[in-house]
Write a protein that holds these residues in place. Structure first.
Motif, PDB file in Angstrom:
ATOM      1  N   GLY A  58      39.099  40.454  38.344  1.00  7.31           N
ATOM      2  CA  GLY A  58      39.978  39.376  37.930  1.00  7.31           C
ATOM      3  C   GLY A  58      40.211  38.345  39.016  1.00  7.31           C
ATOM      4  N   THR A  59      39.346  38.310  40.014  1.00  4.09           N
ATOM      5  CA  THR A  59      39.516  37.339  41.091  1.00  4.09           C
ATOM      6  C   THR A  59      39.220  35.927  40.592  1.00  4.09           C
ATOM      7  OG1 THR A  59      37.232  37.377  41.903  1.00  4.09           O
ATOM      8  CG2 THR A  59      38.718  39.092  42.722  1.00  4.09           C
ATOM      9  N   ARG A  60      39.737  34.941  41.305  1.00  2.00           N
ATOM     10  CA  ARG A  60      39.482  33.560  40.899  1.00  2.00           C
ATOM     11  C   ARG A  60      38.006  33.204  41.070  1.00  2.00           C
ATOM     12  NH1 ARG A  60      41.922  32.139  46.013  1.00  2.00           N
ATOM     13  NH2 ARG A  60      40.468  30.955  47.306  1.00  2.00           N
ATOM     14  N   PHE A  61      37.313  33.938  41.948  1.00  2.00           N
ATOM     15  CA  PHE A  61      35.892  33.684  42.156  1.00  2.00           C
ATOM     16  C   PHE A  61      35.096  34.129  40.928  1.00  2.00           C
ATOM     17  CE2 PHE A  61      37.983  34.779  46.191  1.00  2.00           C
ATOM     18  CZ  PHE A  61      37.934  33.526  46.784  1.00  2.00           C
ATOM     19  N   GLN A  62      35.516  35.216  40.305  1.00  2.00           N
ATOM     20  CA  GLN A  62      34.901  35.621  39.037  1.00  2.00           C
ATOM     21  C   GLN A  62      35.205  34.595  37.957  1.00  2.00           C
ATOM     22  OE1 GLN A  62      36.761  39.603  38.907  1.00  2.00           O
ATOM     23  NE2 GLN A  62      34.709  40.436  38.656  1.00  2.00           N
ATOM     24  N   GLN A  63      36.437  34.168  37.897  1.00  2.00           N
ATOM     25  CA  GLN A  63      36.842  33.208  36.872  1.00  2.00           C
ATOM     26  C   GLN A  63      36.070  31.901  37.011  1.00  2.00           C
ATOM     27  OE1 GLN A  63      41.096  32.935  37.339  1.00  2.00           O
ATOM     28  NE2 GLN A  63      41.394  35.116  36.895  1.00  2.00           N
ATOM     29  N   GLU A  64      35.884  31.449  38.248  1.00  2.00           N
ATOM     30  CA  GLU A  64      35.123  30.221  38.483  1.00  2.00           C
ATOM     31  C   GLU A  64      33.667  30.368  38.039  1.00  2.00           C
ATOM     32  OE1 GLU A  64      35.719  29.668  42.632  1.00  2.00           O
ATOM     33  OE2 GLU A  64      37.790  28.953  42.405  1.00  2.00           O
ATOM     34  N   ALA A  65      33.161  31.610  38.086  1.00  2.00           N
ATOM     35  CA  ALA A  65      31.781  31.864  37.682  1.00  2.00           C
ATOM     36  C   ALA A  65      31.669  32.206  36.200  1.00  2.00           C
ATOM     37  CB  ALA A  65      31.191  33.004  38.519  1.00  2.00           C
ATOM     38  N   GLY A  66      32.797  32.148  35.486  1.00  2.00           N
ATOM     39  CA  GLY A  66      32.791  32.449  34.061  1.00  2.00           C
ATOM     40  C   GLY A  66      32.660  33.920  33.750  1.00  2.00           C
ATOM     41  N   ILE A  67      33.066  34.771  34.672  1.00  2.00           N
ATOM     42  CA  ILE A  67      32.936  36.219  34.501  1.00  2.00           C
ATOM     43  C   ILE A  67      34.279  36.811  34.093  1.00  2.00           C
ATOM     44  CG2 ILE A  67      32.504  38.402  35.705  1.00  2.00           C
ATOM     45  CD1 ILE A  67      30.537  36.749  37.498  1.00  2.00           C
ATOM     46  N   GLU A  68      34.301  37.478  32.973  1.00  2.00           N
ATOM     47  CA  GLU A  68      35.514  38.125  32.489  1.00  2.00           C
ATOM     48  C   GLU A  68      35.554  39.563  32.982  1.00  2.00           C
ATOM     49  OE1 GLU A  68      35.954  37.807  28.302  1.00  2.00           O
ATOM     50  OE2 GLU A  68      35.842  35.608  28.266  1.00  2.00           O
ATOM     51  N   ASP A  69      36.629  39.913  33.636  1.00  2.00           N
ATOM     52  CA  ASP A  69      36.766  41.260  34.179  1.00  2.00           C
ATOM     53  C   ASP A  69      38.247  41.620  34.196  1.00  2.00           C
ATOM     54  OD1 ASP A  69      35.937  43.669  35.237  1.00  2.00           O
ATOM     55  OD2 ASP A  69      35.523  42.919  37.245  1.00  2.00           O
ATOM     56  N   SER A  70      38.549  42.896  34.366  1.00  2.00           N
ATOM     57  CA  SER A  70      39.937  43.327  34.416  1.00  2.00           C
ATOM     58  C   SER A  70      40.042  44.582  35.272  1.00  2.00           C
ATOM     59  CB  SER A  70      40.447  43.642  33.001  1.00  2.00           C
ATOM     60  OG  SER A  70      39.801  44.803  32.490  1.00  2.00           O
ATOM     61  N   PRO A  71      41.230  44.859  35.815  1.00  2.00           N
ATOM     62  CA  PRO A  71      41.425  46.095  36.567  1.00  2.00           C
ATOM     63  C   PRO A  71      41.145  47.332  35.723  1.00  2.00           C
ATOM     64  CG  PRO A  71      43.220  44.574  36.990  1.00  2.00           C
ATOM     65  CD  PRO A  71      42.417  43.992  35.865  1.00  2.00           C
ATOM     66  N   GLU A  72      41.482  47.247  34.440  1.00  2.00           N
ATOM     67  CA  GLU A  72      41.255  48.388  33.556  1.00  2.00           C
ATOM     68  C   GLU A  72      39.765  48.679  33.410  1.00  2.00           C
ATOM     69  OE1 GLU A  72      45.191  46.850  33.123  1.00  2.00           O
ATOM     70  OE2 GLU A  72      43.273  45.810  32.914  1.00  2.00           O
ATOM     71  N   ARG A  73      38.983  47.629  33.259  1.00  2.00           N
ATOM     72  CA  ARG A  73      37.532  47.812  33.134  1.00  2.00           C
ATOM     73  C   ARG A  73      36.943  48.357  34.427  1.00  2.00           C
ATOM     74  NH1 ARG A  73      33.191  43.208  31.017  1.00  2.00           N
ATOM     75  NH2 ARG A  73      31.295  44.470  31.319  1.00  2.00           N
ATOM     76  N   MET A  74      37.409  47.820  35.540  1.00  2.00           N
ATOM     77  CA  MET A  74      36.931  48.284  36.843  1.00  2.00           C
ATOM     78  C   MET A  74      37.292  49.754  37.056  1.00  2.00           C
ATOM     79  SD  MET A  74      37.907  46.670  40.551  1.00  2.00           S
ATOM     80  CE  MET A  74      37.533  47.513  42.089  1.00  2.00           C
TER      81      MET A  74
END
Length: 460
Positions: A58-74
């Motif tokens: 969920g970092t802003r670097f992921q968001q800037e790259a269009g990557i959806e992620d979450s702590p739960e998924r990790m």
């Protein structure tokens, strides 16, 4: 015993690897005095020997790259890779902190790391590893050391912490140190142990991780396990002592053969030119099978396309430059001749692998094959397996405090990294996800430093 204190401070951090440095920075940022001690002549520890990869969801670097992620998924990814063993709630909490860890490193500590978008690496379903552009842990450490100077953390190397000092109630009140055969005592309000695991302690490895005990140890030589033993002596509980991170492809020059070569479609063969494992299990899980091959020697077979991808990493490019990556030939038979293994056997092995990719029916169960089938020109790198760090340690709570059998913490003590229980399953190398080592080192280090400092300022 009456003690003459040679020095007094707020927080003493023992161990100058990634865990200890981050703990010191986090505590210092909250305004307390911090002394960081490292028994080696330089800072870095195992962090210097890593690729510097820090997972964050969920970092802003992921968001800037269009990557959806979450702590739960990790957390689910890491938990599944670890055979669904360990404390899931504690793992989830650490994953929830991972976004803040990565962004704090970049924003507050001026650490030059970026999101890796070329590969996910073992155990991750999403692009979430953040690392120096060079993929070198030494660059991460260099940036962390600069941050220590900017934040005016007192640092001393060549000083070994030799014991914890406690009062009559077992409360930690300081540390015992030794330098040039001189014993000194430092009184403090909190102690943070970032002394790593026990990979360099042959006796402990043989006791807890016998299946990898004959492998060469490639980690920091200061990882001798004393932090775990000190915590146990004070009533701390241990868990997952049989878990460790291995690496299945260390070149005969002592440099890691980037696992990108395998993830992108390369295969491992033994001296008989035959495959022996599902390579997609990962570099840690494959370490044991590699060790069981004749003389523990294997070859990574790859092609020109994969070689070019791997050359984006400094260490692999160095292997190419010194001639450790053999090949550039148009047939597998020619490649076999270069590395002196049976031509017919290697040819049959690669043929079967290529066919399995087309049919989706690999005899070893491999499902993920990157950009394979392999195409000429072909290359090979000679390698063996190694032990990098242990993953078992003291059981902790969400503040990185080691826990006694009654559930209460050891007062004034914090641990992280290899001193604390890891998130890689309970036994063996198969539960290790890429970045687990730095995740628990830097993650628990930051949490420990912040909580220790807050406890001091609040009078706890």
């Amino acid at each position: 015993m009456s003690i003459t204190w040679n020095m007094e401070t707020d927080v003493v951090v023992l161990g100058g690897g990634g865990c200890g440095i981050v703990a010191a920075l986090a505590a210092r940022q909250k305004g307390v005095e911090v002394v960081l001690l490292e028994k080696d002549r330089r800072l870095g520890g195992n962090t210097s020997l890593s690729t510097g990869s820090v997972p964050g969801a969920g970092t802003r670097f992921q968001q800037e790259a269009g990557i959806e992620d979450s702590p739960e998924r990790m957390a689910q990814d890491i938990y599944n890779k670890g055979n669904r063993q360990g404390d899931y709630e504690l793992l989830l909490y650490l994953c929830q902190q991972s976004k803040w860890l990565v962004e704090w490193l970049v924003d507050d500590m001026q650490i030059n790391i970026e999101l890796i978008k070329e590969y996910k690496h073992v155990g991750h379903s999403q692009f979430r590893l953040h690392a120096p552009r060079s993929r070198r842990g030494t660059d991460l450490v260099n940036d962390l050391v600069k941050a220590l100077k900017r934040n005016e953390v007192v640092v001393a190397t060549n000083i070994a912490g030799t014991d914890l000092v406690t009062d009559e109630n077992g409360v930690v009140i300081g540390v015992k140190t030794e330098v040039n055969n001189t014993v000194e005592y430092i009184k403090c309000k909190k102690v943070i142990l970032g002394t790593n695991g026990f990979g360099a302690n042959k006796q402990m490895v043989e006791q807890f991780c016998p299946d990898i005990s004959k492998a060469t140890y490639f980690g920091a030589m200061g990882s001798t396990g004393e932090g775990i033993l000190w915590g146990q002596r004070l009533g701390g509980q241990v868990r997952a002592m049989g878990a460790y991170q291995g690496y299945a492809a260390v070149s005969t020059h002592g440099t890691l053969v980037s696992w990108t070569t395998v993830e992108k479609g390369g295969v491992l063969v033994n001296k008989d030119g035959k495959r022996f494992v599902d390579e997609s299990m990962g570099y840690s899980a494959c370490a044991g099978p590699v060790l069981r091959q004749e003389e523990g020697i294997v070859y990574v077979i790859l092609d020109e396309r994969i070689k070019k991808i791997a050359e984006s990493e400094d260490e692999f490019r160095e292997l190419v430059n010194i001639g450790a990556v053999k090949g550039g030939v148009n047939t597998i038979e020619e490649l076999a001749g270069l590395i002196q293994i049976d031509e017919a056997a290697l040819s049959e092995t690669v043929k079967d692998y290529q066919e399995a990719i087309k049919t989706g029916n690999d005899s070893f169960g491999r499902k993920e094959c990157g950009i394979a089938p392999l195409q000429a020109p072909y290359y090979a790198v000679k390698a063996s397996a190694g032990l990098f760090h242990t993953q078992g340690g003291l059981v902790i709570n969400k503040y990185a405090q080691p826990i006694k059998a009654d559930g209460t913490p050891i007062e004034n003590l914090y641990v992280g990294g290899g001193v604390a229980v890891g998130v890689s399953g309970e036994q063996g190398a198969g539960g290790y996800s890429s970045g687990n080592g730095l995740f628990t080192a830097l993650g628990w280090g930051k949490i420990a430093g912040e909580h220790a400092a807050s406890a001091i300022t609040e009078g706890r």
